[in-house]
Design a protein around this motif. Structure first.
Motif, short mmCIF file in Angstrom:
data_model
loop_
_atom_site.label_atom_id
_atom_site.label_comp_id
_atom_site.label_asym_id
_atom_site.label_seq_id
_atom_site.Cartn_x
_atom_site.Cartn_y
_atom_site.Cartn_z
N ASN A 161 0.82 -1.21 0.00
CA ASN A 161 0.00 0.00 0.00
C ASN A 161 0.86 1.27 0.00
OD1 ASN A 161 -2.55 -1.28 0.02
ND2 ASN A 161 -2.48 -1.54 2.24
N ARG A 162 1.69 1.41 -1.02
CA ARG A 162 2.66 2.51 -1.05
C ARG A 162 2.04 3.87 -0.81
NH1 ARG A 162 4.13 -0.88 -4.99
NH2 ARG A 162 6.23 -1.77 -4.99
N HIS A 163 0.86 4.10 -1.38
CA HIS A 163 0.24 5.42 -1.29
C HIS A 163 -0.17 5.78 0.13
CE1 HIS A 163 -3.08 2.59 -1.56
NE2 HIS A 163 -3.92 3.54 -1.18
N LEU A 164 -0.23 4.79 1.01
CA LEU A 164 -0.62 5.05 2.39
C LEU A 164 0.57 5.14 3.34
CD1 LEU A 164 -3.66 2.60 2.70
CD2 LEU A 164 -3.72 5.07 2.25
N ARG A 165 1.75 4.83 2.84
CA ARG A 165 2.91 4.73 3.72
C ARG A 165 3.59 6.09 3.91
NH1 ARG A 165 2.37 -0.10 6.41
NH2 ARG A 165 1.72 -1.71 4.91
N PRO A 166 3.93 6.45 5.14
CA PRO A 166 4.68 7.68 5.39
C PRO A 166 6.13 7.51 4.94
CG PRO A 166 4.42 6.45 7.42
CD PRO A 166 3.61 5.72 6.37
N PRO A 167 6.87 8.60 4.77
CA PRO A 167 8.26 8.50 4.30
C PRO A 167 9.14 7.60 5.16
CG PRO A 167 7.48 10.76 4.12
CD PRO A 167 6.40 10.00 4.84
N TRP A 168 8.96 7.61 6.48
CA TRP A 168 9.83 6.82 7.34
C TRP A 168 9.74 5.33 7.06
CZ3 TRP A 168 7.42 3.13 10.17
CH2 TRP A 168 6.11 3.34 10.59
N PHE A 169 8.62 4.88 6.53
CA PHE A 169 8.42 3.46 6.26
C PHE A 169 9.49 2.91 5.33
CE2 PHE A 169 6.63 0.27 3.34
CZ PHE A 169 6.23 -0.72 4.22
N PHE A 170 10.00 3.74 4.42
CA PHE A 170 10.98 3.29 3.43
C PHE A 170 12.42 3.53 3.87
CE2 PHE A 170 7.05 4.29 1.17
CZ PHE A 170 6.85 3.13 0.45
N GLU A 171 12.64 3.99 5.09
CA GLU A 171 13.98 4.28 5.59
C GLU A 171 14.42 3.15 6.53
OE1 GLU A 171 14.23 8.19 7.27
OE2 GLU A 171 12.80 9.00 5.82
N THR A 210 11.09 -4.39 -6.03
CA THR A 210 9.96 -3.64 -6.60
C THR A 210 9.92 -2.17 -6.19
OG1 THR A 210 8.51 -4.24 -4.74
CG2 THR A 210 8.55 -5.73 -6.65
N ASN A 211 10.96 -1.70 -5.52
CA ASN A 211 10.95 -0.32 -5.03
C ASN A 211 12.25 0.41 -5.38
OD1 ASN A 211 8.41 -0.15 -3.07
ND2 ASN A 211 9.37 -2.17 -2.83
N PRO A 212 12.52 0.59 -6.68
CA PRO A 212 13.79 1.22 -7.09
C PRO A 212 13.93 2.66 -6.60
CG PRO A 212 12.28 1.05 -8.95
CD PRO A 212 11.69 0.23 -7.84
N ASP A 213 12.82 3.34 -6.33
CA ASP A 213 12.90 4.72 -5.85
C ASP A 213 13.38 4.80 -4.40
OD1 ASP A 213 11.97 5.53 -8.29
OD2 ASP A 213 9.89 5.77 -7.63
N TYR A 214 13.41 3.67 -3.73
CA TYR A 214 13.86 3.62 -2.33
C TYR A 214 14.96 2.56 -2.22
CZ TYR A 214 9.40 6.01 -1.76
OH TYR A 214 8.34 6.88 -1.87
N PRO A 215 16.18 2.87 -2.64
CA PRO A 215 17.23 1.85 -2.73
C PRO A 215 17.60 1.19 -1.41
CG PRO A 215 18.12 4.06 -3.04
CD PRO A 215 16.63 4.20 -3.08
N GLY A 216 17.37 1.84 -0.29
CA GLY A 216 17.70 1.23 0.99
C GLY A 216 16.61 0.35 1.55
N PHE A 217 15.46 0.36 0.90
CA PHE A 217 14.31 -0.41 1.38
C PHE A 217 14.48 -1.88 1.05
CE2 PHE A 217 9.82 -1.88 0.82
CZ PHE A 217 9.40 -1.68 2.12
#
Length: 337
Positions: A161-171, A210-217
């Motif tokens: 649910n990417r559209h619901l996730r806050p920025p910290w979720f991908f850090e 599946t998340n190239p925009d967030y390389p550390g994820f």
């Protein structure tokens, strides 16, 4: 009669706070109030569920209230240890959403303060504590239904649910990584159902497919644990497709010397309605085990532990060990392409 348990919620950043607060209220506990930073996405849902609770503008007022017995938190994961440490130093017990910590340094500090204060630090491993079929699995194993446990396989898929996730979720620094976060559930189940006090991390791996925009994820993780008499493999991911009617097809398979258990926690993809689909196969045949009336003893046990200074909900050693193994697995995990 024991004094009515009074608790506070500090940090509402994950939806698990709904269960943490709701279950305690169902047991007759009193929520003094809550504090959270800013306006997290979960706040609207919290207000719908608990419109009468008081929001404090300053968390200090909650920490400094000597009538509060317990602090519950589902703050951003990297902030949870600080909340727990502060609460324990103010004489309060703590129930924290998983992961309880995101680094070994945080874990060691929590361990030190818990030892110094004698307070309870409990991580709510909800994939065991909030699933009725897991209570049945434990009962069957304790009764010897499948003999000695030899192997566990646990699957923890989630919908992103990417559209619901806050920025910290991908850090990764804020969440600890996928093994620290999601796989702590499977590690908890492995240690609990085998009765093992510890395990070796044989192998671990993570990936981001599946998340190239967030390389550390990390959207995929796996870990293999081993004790002297049992092994456990866990696979966790953020790949649940939209066609599944729930957030993830969580599964557990337990192989014993006299049979095996197959559990689909949240959905039966063959079409049977509801949750908690538990199957037992032994020398007498195969059967579905009814779970709808199985208890969920964690919250009631924790309330009792707070009052009686016992450890019936979960031993403190187990609670620490689960997070230690999750962090060790995360530290040695091979990054796959």
């Amino acid at each position: 009669m024991a004094t009515r348990l009074r608790f506070a919620a500090i940090g509402l950043d994950h939806r698990h706070i709904y269960h943490q607060v709701g279950r305690l209220l169902e047991l007759g506990c009193e929520c003094v109030g809550y504090w959270t930073e800013g306006e997290p996405q979960t706040l609207a849902g919290f207000l719908r569920r608990f419109p009468d609770l008081t929001r404090f503008e300053n968390a200090d007022r909650l920490y400094e209230d000597p009538t509060i017995h317990l602090v519950v938190t589902a703050a951003i994961p990297d902030l949870r240890s600080g909340i727990a440490v502060r609460a324990m130093r103010h004489g309060m017990d703590v129930m924290v959403d998983k992961p309880g910590v995101v680094s070994l340094a945080q874990l060691r500090e929590v361990e030190r303060v818990q030892t110094e204060t004698g307070r309870i630090w409990s991580v709510n491993y909800s994939e065991r504590f909030e699933v009725r079929a897991m209570t049945r699995v434990n009962e069957l194993i304790q009764a010897g239904a499948i003999g000695e446990v030899v192997h566990l396989t646990g699957f923890g898929p989630h919908r992103i649910n990417r559209h619901l996730r806050p920025p910290w979720f991908f850090e990764r620094a804020r969440t600890g990584g996928i093994l620290c976060d999601i796989a702590s559930h499977q590690i908890d189940q492995f240690l609990h159902l085998t009765g093992a006090p510890d395990a070796d991390v044989v192998a671990a791996a993570v990936a981001n497919r599946t998340n190239p925009d967030y390389p550390g994820f990390e959207d995929y993780g796996e870990v293999l644990l081993r004790t002297e008499r049992s092994t456990g493999f866990s696979r966790v991911d953020w790949y649940t497709p939209d066609g599944l009617p729930t957030w993830g097809d969580g599964r557990l398979m337990v192989v014993g010397t006299g049979g095996y258990i197959d559990l689909r926690k949240y959905v039966d993809i063959a079409g049977a309605p509801g949750t908690d689909h538990l199957f037992l196969v032994d020398n007498d045949g195969m059967r579905r085990v009814e779970c709808s009336n199985a208890p969920l003893p964690y919250y009631e046990a924790l309330v009792r532990d707070v009052h009686e200074r016992t450890a019936t909900a979960m031993s403190q050693r187990h609670c620490f060990k689960v997070m230690e193994l999750a962090l060790r697995a995360q530290a040695v995990a091979q990054r796959m392409q």
